[in-house]
Write a protein that holds these residues in place. Structure first.
Motif, PDB file in Angstrom:
ATOM      1  N   LEU A 285      25.158  23.972   4.799  1.00 48.10           N
ATOM      2  CA  LEU A 285      24.376  22.798   4.453  1.00 48.10           C
ATOM      3  C   LEU A 285      25.006  21.602   5.167  1.00 48.10           C
ATOM      4  N   SER A 286      24.249  20.998   6.059  1.00 41.67           N
ATOM      5  CA  SER A 286      24.796  20.006   6.975  1.00 41.67           C
ATOM      6  C   SER A 286      24.060  18.681   6.849  1.00 41.67           C
ATOM      7  N   ASP A 287      24.437  17.724   7.714  1.00 42.02           N
ATOM      8  CA  ASP A 287      23.712  16.451   7.767  1.00 42.02           C
ATOM      9  C   ASP A 287      22.671  16.453   8.876  1.00 42.02           C
ATOM     10  N   VAL A 288      22.485  17.608   9.522  1.00 35.66           N
ATOM     11  CA  VAL A 288      21.417  17.783  10.507  1.00 35.66           C
ATOM     12  C   VAL A 288      20.659  19.057  10.167  1.00 35.66           C
ATOM     13  N   ASP A 289      19.441  19.178  10.671  1.00 38.22           N
ATOM     14  CA  ASP A 289      18.592  20.318  10.286  1.00 38.22           C
ATOM     15  C   ASP A 289      18.653  21.468  11.283  1.00 38.22           C
ATOM     16  N   GLY A 290      19.767  21.603  11.992  1.00 35.22           N
ATOM     17  CA  GLY A 290      19.909  22.722  12.893  1.00 35.22           C
ATOM     18  C   GLY A 290      20.753  22.381  14.108  1.00 35.22           C
ATOM     19  N   PHE A 291      20.764  23.306  15.049  1.00 32.15           N
ATOM     20  CA  PHE A 291      21.512  23.120  16.288  1.00 32.15           C
ATOM     21  C   PHE A 291      20.557  22.616  17.371  1.00 32.15           C
ATOM     22  N   TYR A 292      20.958  21.520  18.013  1.00 33.79           N
ATOM     23  CA  TYR A 292      20.106  20.877  19.011  1.00 33.79           C
ATOM     24  C   TYR A 292      20.698  21.013  20.408  1.00 33.79           C
ATOM     25  N   SER A 293      19.835  20.843  21.395  1.00 41.50           N
ATOM     26  CA  SER A 293      20.257  20.901  22.792  1.00 41.50           C
ATOM     27  C   SER A 293      21.168  19.733  23.156  1.00 41.50           C
ATOM     28  N   ALA A 294      21.122  18.665  22.380  1.00 41.14           N
ATOM     29  CA  ALA A 294      21.989  17.498  22.527  1.00 41.14           C
ATOM     30  C   ALA A 294      22.007  16.789  21.185  1.00 41.14           C
ATOM     31  N   ASN A 295      22.837  15.784  21.046  1.00 38.80           N
ATOM     32  CA  ASN A 295      22.898  15.028  19.794  1.00 38.80           C
ATOM     33  C   ASN A 295      21.585  14.274  19.605  1.00 38.80           C
ATOM     34  N   PRO A 296      20.782  14.619  18.574  1.00 34.81           N
ATOM     35  CA  PRO A 296      19.472  13.975  18.404  1.00 34.81           C
ATOM     36  C   PRO A 296      19.566  12.486  18.079  1.00 34.81           C
ATOM     37  N   VAL A 297      20.731  12.033  17.621  1.00 30.36           N
ATOM     38  CA  VAL A 297      20.909  10.607  17.358  1.00 30.36           C
ATOM     39  C   VAL A 297      20.951   9.824  18.662  1.00 30.36           C
TER      40      VAL A 297
END
Length: 368
Positions: A172-184
């Motif tokens: 349980l994280s502060d993001v909803d998955g693994f992204y190709s780059a930092n979505p922020v």
């Protein structure tokens, strides 16, 4: 991915930022209540649940009125000592209305790297789960200096998942998955729904920790995924801050699943089979038949011992003709085994001078 309710055993990792409000330092009680309802829901479907939870330092920091900045080691340890009591009590109070008994298990990295301590941890957790208990696992930050400085509960959760033979690990994280780059930072970043193999390209996409309370970034989550999937445990990264995060994940909320090629039991058997044995235990005919029918090896079935081995070492298991049947992790040293071989389990305490485990090699610790 398959529903969480079809799993045999699930490990859930909860980070500090989910449990503790960053602004006030107080426990997010309503969220924890919803998580407890999710745990009860899983258990109602026959799923074993282990929670790996951060939060002791964050809770202790607030209780001791320590600053929000990086703490010196001694203050971190003091905060952990104070906060761990509050953390355990919070889980106990949240799960008690569901008639769920909780246990606190504090571990260090050494408990998974030292095979003797690993077997002891495994046996304890297995017994707790067999009794329907939900174990709350955390690093023992009051004494484990390296873990405070460099540790993270993502990898600890993966190690716990391997130890208990879980088939699903939920971060349980502060993001909803693994992204190709930092979505922020990158509006063009895309989330992966499923990752079947962690390639160098995938590893290059991982970033560092972005939270003031948590220590785990995507790099540590990938390391956790490697550990878990190699042991036959699928792993998910999902947003944990909404209420009832496990039910949301089960109903299809955004997440990244890392798939496993095999199941936990098969992976563990392969691991044991690949070990170099430190000795050999030779069995009588009755013990060979018992093992082949799925039983554990008891001292009474051992006819001879060869080699020098310690508790937790791998040994070869042979029949009377010397044919090797497989490998197993022995729960006694070679000297102890020589004393108790051929004897009944109830005689162990009198023979050794201290109580021991009934099985010399448990069926879960052997690969035939």
């Amino acid at each position: 991915m398959a529903s969480l309710t079809t799993a045999r055993r699930v490990v859930v990792k909860i980070g500090s930022a989910l449990l503790v409000d960053r602004a006030t330092g107080h426990l997010r009680s309503a969220w924890l209540t919803s998580l407890a309802a999710d745990v009860a829901w899983l258990k109602s479907h026959g799923v074993d649940v282990v929670l790996v939870s951060s939060g002791s330092i964050a809770l202790g920091r607030e209780a001791l009125k320590l600053p929000a900045s990086e703490l010196p080691l001694e203050q971190s340890q003091a905060a952990a000592a104070v906060g761990q009591i509050r953390l355990a009590r919070a889980y106990e109070e949240a799960l008690a209305p569901h008639d769920i008994t909780t246990a606190q298990v504090l571990v260090t990295l050494e408990d998974s790297t030292d095979r003797r301590r690993y077997l002891n941890s495994r046996a304890t957790l297995e017994q707790l789960l067999s009794l329907g208990v939900v174990a709350i696992v955390n690093e023992n930050d009051t004494i484990a200096t390296d873990e405070i400085r460099f540790g993270d509960n993502d990898r600890l959760a993966a190690q716990v998942a391997v130890t208990v033979g879980a088939d699903q690990l939920i971060l349980l994280s502060d993001v909803d998955g693994f992204y190709s780059a930092n979505p922020v930072d990158d509006p063009d970043a895309t989330r992966f729904d499923v990752i079947e193999k962690i390639t160098p390209q995938i590893e290059a996409m991982a970033g560092d920790a972005g939270s003031g309370l948590s220590k785990g970034g995507m790099k540590t989550k990938l390391m956790a995924a490697k550990t878990a999937t190699a042991a036959g445990c699928a792993m998910a990264i999902t947003e944990g801050s909404p209420n009832n995060p496990l039910r949301l994940l089960d109903s299809g909320s955004p997440a990244t699943w890392f798939t496993a090629d095999t199941d936990p039991r098969a992976a563990r058997k392969r691991w044991i089979a690949a070990m170099k044995p430190k000795g050999t235990v030779t069995l009588d005919t009755g013990a060979v038949k018992a093992l082949m029918s799925g039983k554990s090896l008891l001292p009474a079935g051992v006819a001879a011992i060869d080699g020098r081995f310690q508790r937790g070492d791998a040994v070869a298991i042979a029949d009377a003709s010397g044919h090797v049947l497989g490998h197993g992790l022995c729960r006694y040293t070679a000297d102890e085994t020589r004393i108790i071989k051929g004897r009944q389990s109830q005689e162990i305490e009198a023979l050794l001078g201290y109580p021991g485990r009934a099985a010399l090699i448990h069926r879960d610790d052997m690969a035939l």
